[in-house]
Design a protein around this motif. Structure first.
Motif, short mmCIF file in Angstrom:
data_model
loop_
_atom_site.label_atom_id
_atom_site.label_comp_id
_atom_site.label_asym_id
_atom_site.label_seq_id
_atom_site.Cartn_x
_atom_site.Cartn_y
_atom_site.Cartn_z
N LEU A 164 -12.65 -7.37 22.72
CA LEU A 164 -12.43 -7.99 24.02
C LEU A 164 -13.06 -9.38 24.07
CD1 LEU A 164 -11.43 -7.86 26.94
CD2 LEU A 164 -13.54 -6.63 27.54
N PHE A 165 -14.23 -9.53 23.47
CA PHE A 165 -14.87 -10.85 23.45
C PHE A 165 -14.04 -11.84 22.64
CE2 PHE A 165 -17.60 -14.01 21.44
CZ PHE A 165 -18.20 -14.58 22.55
N THR A 166 -13.55 -11.41 21.47
CA THR A 166 -12.71 -12.30 20.65
C THR A 166 -11.48 -12.74 21.43
OG1 THR A 166 -13.46 -11.20 18.63
CG2 THR A 166 -11.42 -12.48 18.50
N ARG A 167 -10.85 -11.80 22.14
CA ARG A 167 -9.68 -12.14 22.96
C ARG A 167 -10.05 -13.13 24.05
NH1 ARG A 167 -5.19 -9.17 24.05
NH2 ARG A 167 -5.34 -8.71 21.80
N THR A 168 -11.24 -12.97 24.62
CA THR A 168 -11.68 -13.87 25.69
C THR A 168 -11.84 -15.30 25.19
OG1 THR A 168 -12.84 -12.03 26.76
CG2 THR A 168 -13.50 -14.26 27.40
N ILE A 169 -12.45 -15.46 24.02
CA ILE A 169 -12.62 -16.81 23.45
C ILE A 169 -11.26 -17.43 23.13
CG2 ILE A 169 -13.48 -18.09 21.45
CD1 ILE A 169 -15.66 -17.40 23.42
N VAL A 237 -13.53 -20.52 32.58
CA VAL A 237 -14.27 -19.32 32.17
C VAL A 237 -14.10 -18.22 33.21
CG1 VAL A 237 -16.58 -18.37 31.80
CG2 VAL A 237 -15.95 -20.55 30.76
N ALA A 238 -14.24 -18.57 34.49
CA ALA A 238 -14.09 -17.57 35.56
C ALA A 238 -12.69 -16.96 35.53
CB ALA A 238 -14.35 -18.23 36.91
N GLU A 239 -11.69 -17.77 35.27
CA GLU A 239 -10.31 -17.27 35.21
C GLU A 239 -10.11 -16.32 34.04
OE1 GLU A 239 -5.80 -19.07 34.58
OE2 GLU A 239 -7.36 -20.35 35.45
N VAL A 240 -10.65 -16.70 32.89
CA VAL A 240 -10.45 -15.89 31.67
C VAL A 240 -11.18 -14.56 31.77
CG1 VAL A 240 -10.99 -15.78 29.21
CG2 VAL A 240 -9.99 -17.84 30.17
N VAL A 241 -12.40 -14.57 32.32
CA VAL A 241 -13.17 -13.33 32.41
C VAL A 241 -12.43 -12.30 33.26
CG1 VAL A 241 -15.31 -12.32 33.31
CG2 VAL A 241 -15.40 -14.42 31.99
N THR A 242 -11.73 -12.74 34.29
CA THR A 242 -10.99 -11.80 35.15
C THR A 242 -9.67 -11.37 34.55
OG1 THR A 242 -10.02 -13.66 36.37
CG2 THR A 242 -12.06 -12.71 37.24
N MET A 243 -9.10 -12.16 33.63
CA MET A 243 -7.77 -11.84 33.11
C MET A 243 -7.79 -11.25 31.70
SD MET A 243 -6.30 -15.64 32.08
CE MET A 243 -4.97 -15.09 31.05
N ALA A 244 -8.86 -11.44 30.96
CA ALA A 244 -8.90 -10.97 29.56
C ALA A 244 -8.83 -9.46 29.49
CB ALA A 244 -10.16 -11.49 28.87
N LYS A 245 -7.96 -8.95 28.63
CA LYS A 245 -7.79 -7.50 28.47
C LYS A 245 -7.40 -7.18 27.03
CE LYS A 245 -6.37 -6.47 33.25
NZ LYS A 245 -6.77 -7.79 33.75
N VAL A 246 -7.80 -6.00 26.58
CA VAL A 246 -7.32 -5.46 25.31
C VAL A 246 -6.90 -4.02 25.56
CG1 VAL A 246 -8.75 -6.94 23.84
CG2 VAL A 246 -9.64 -4.72 24.60
N ARG A 247 -6.02 -3.53 24.72
CA ARG A 247 -5.57 -2.15 24.85
C ARG A 247 -6.28 -1.29 23.82
NH1 ARG A 247 -2.00 -0.12 28.00
NH2 ARG A 247 -1.23 -2.20 28.56
N GLY A 248 -6.93 -0.23 24.29
CA GLY A 248 -7.65 0.67 23.40
C GLY A 248 -6.72 1.51 22.56
N LEU A 249 -7.28 2.19 21.58
CA LEU A 249 -6.47 3.01 20.69
C LEU A 249 -5.81 4.19 21.40
CD1 LEU A 249 -8.65 3.10 17.44
CD2 LEU A 249 -6.78 1.57 18.05
N ASP A 250 -6.32 4.53 22.59
CA ASP A 250 -5.70 5.60 23.37
C ASP A 250 -4.74 5.05 24.41
OD1 ASP A 250 -7.58 4.39 24.95
OD2 ASP A 250 -8.35 6.26 25.83
#
Length: 424
Positions: A164-169, A237-250
């Motif tokens: 999730l952090f990598t996606r955020t950057i 930064v504020a915009e990205v923190v609220t929109m960043a998402k990853v999908r888990g293996l489940d």
């Protein structure tokens, strides 16, 4: 203990740099004065970063972590001092809620409620706590209702936090390009996002990140070619923190918690020293600051018999049990049960942010080599065990380490007093 024994123990401890659990090696060495080759044994420092396991080695690791952060903020150790003039921010990213836990506000209150009637969850447990918890209270971080707390969700969030952090950057660069009205390609050709982050496990067992973020120009120029203001970066930064998402293996969608903090850093001053000290402090911690979670577990019964809170035990057991689920095999959760499923490194950085731990160790080794009376013959040394020959050496090593840290604290205090006096 006669004089010969005392000198022998003292020599062992000094050779291992006051390490509490040194590594024993045997191999061939050359006497630099005579050229004579002989088989010898060495005791070298374990280099363990965890303070609860080796005070001496962790203190050195903490200093190196401080240097890494400091060099990225003001330069030095091969980093151009021009970095001090670039946009820099300190960002804290937190995990979402997986169930109400005992906490404390500035007055020490947990979950007060002004209404007359108490509220209860579906399991019959109160969702409120009118207690006033002191700092360090064992209840802090534990769920108000264990049945309501989503242990699986918490462990899986920890396991995906690094991704999730990598996606955020990655998304931060795209959002900055959008705010500037330029293409992503043009932005990435001109600007590099450099960072160093350290992971901290909160009392509730969820990881959050402390990040030093720096905006660098690419190439030989010293300036970012766009009109990139602090306000623009903060909004992005504020915009990205609220929109960043990853999908888990489940298949679950994972995102950051609602709380995050962003502070702009200046070019010089005590503020930068405080940030470096703050980040370095977390680099030597275990999951909860104790020895209980310092090592990987070999079997489930080890977790069951831990002398810790039921909440932390449940987190580790959940990570262990989820490792048996075919969906989560790639996460290797069994190997990370002691960190509640967090699969990342404790402290990481982008390539250009600063120097490296390896470079600092190499420089220290080269500096110390001039005082060596013998030279190691490469490829001849083998592992021969752990610890000192005399168990009393451990106490001496810990004593020396404690003295060294006390002296360092006193010197730091005197330095701060001198600086305060000079500024008056």
């Amino acid at each position: 203990m006669n004089a010969e024994e005392r000198y022998r123990i003292l020599g062992e401890v000094r050779q291992a740099s006051n390490c509490a659990h040194p590594i024993r090696l045997t191999g061939q060495m050359v006497d630099l004065a005579t050229g004579e080759m002989s088989a010898r044994g060495l005791k070298v420092a374990c280099k363990d970063r965890r303070a609860v396991l080796c005070p001496s080695c962790s203190a050195l690791y903490k200093k190196d972590a401080w240097i890494l952060v400091s060099a990225g903020l003001i330069g030095g150790k091969g980093v151009d001092p021009v970095v001090s003039l670039r946009h820099k921010f300190f960002l804290t990213l937190t995990a979402p809620s997986f169930g109400q836990v005992h906490t404390r506000d500035r007055q020490g209150r947990c979950h007060p409620r002004a209404k007359k009637h108490e509220s209860f969850c579906s399991h019959g447990n109160p969702t409120l706590c009118r207690s006033t918890h002191e700092e360090g209270n064992d209840m802090l971080g534990t769920p108000l209702c264990r049945e309501c707390f989503d242990y699986q969700g918490a462990v899986l969030w920890n396991a995906h936090a690094g991704r999730l952090f990598t996606r955020t950057i990655q998304q931060l660069g795209r959002v900055l390009a959008k705010h500037l009205g330029v293409s992503v390609r043009d932005f990435e050709r001109a600007v590099r996002l450099s960072y160093l982050k350290v992971a901290e496990l909160q009392r509730r067992g969820l990881v959050h990140f402390h990040v030093v973020l720096r905006i660098d120009p690419r190439g030989s120029t010293d300036c970012v070619p766009f009109l990139l203001t602090s306000d623009t970066i903060s909004m992005a930064v504020a915009e990205v923190v609220t929109m960043a998402k990853v999908r888990g293996l489940d298949g679950t969608e994972l995102s950051w918690g609602a709380q995050f903090d962003l502070a702009e850093l200046g070019s010089f001053g005590p503020e930068l020293n405080r940030i470096a000290t703050y980040v370095a402090k977390y680099s030597v911690k275990t999951s909860d600051g104790s020895k209980e979670f310092a090592y990987r577990f070999d079997d489930r019964s080890q977790i069951e018999n831990l002398r810790t809170s039921e909440h932390l035990r449940n987190l580790s057991l959940t990570a262990w049990d989820l490792s048996l689920d075919e969906r989560f095999v790639p996460l290797k959760l069994r190997l990370h049960a002691q960190v509640f499923g967090f699969t990342g490194q404790l402290i990481t950085k982008s390539r250009h942010f600063s120097t490296t731990f390896g470079a600092l160790r190499e420089a220290r080794a080269n500096f110390s080599s001039s005082a060596n009376s013998h030279e190691v013959i490469g490829g001849t040394f083998n592992y021969a065990g752990r610890g000192y020959d005399d168990p009393r050496a451990v106490q001496l090593a810990e004593l020396f380490s404690r003295f060294a840290q006390e002296i360092q604290r006193e010197e730091n205090q005197m330095r701060r007093l001198r600086t305060s006096y000079e500024l008056q």
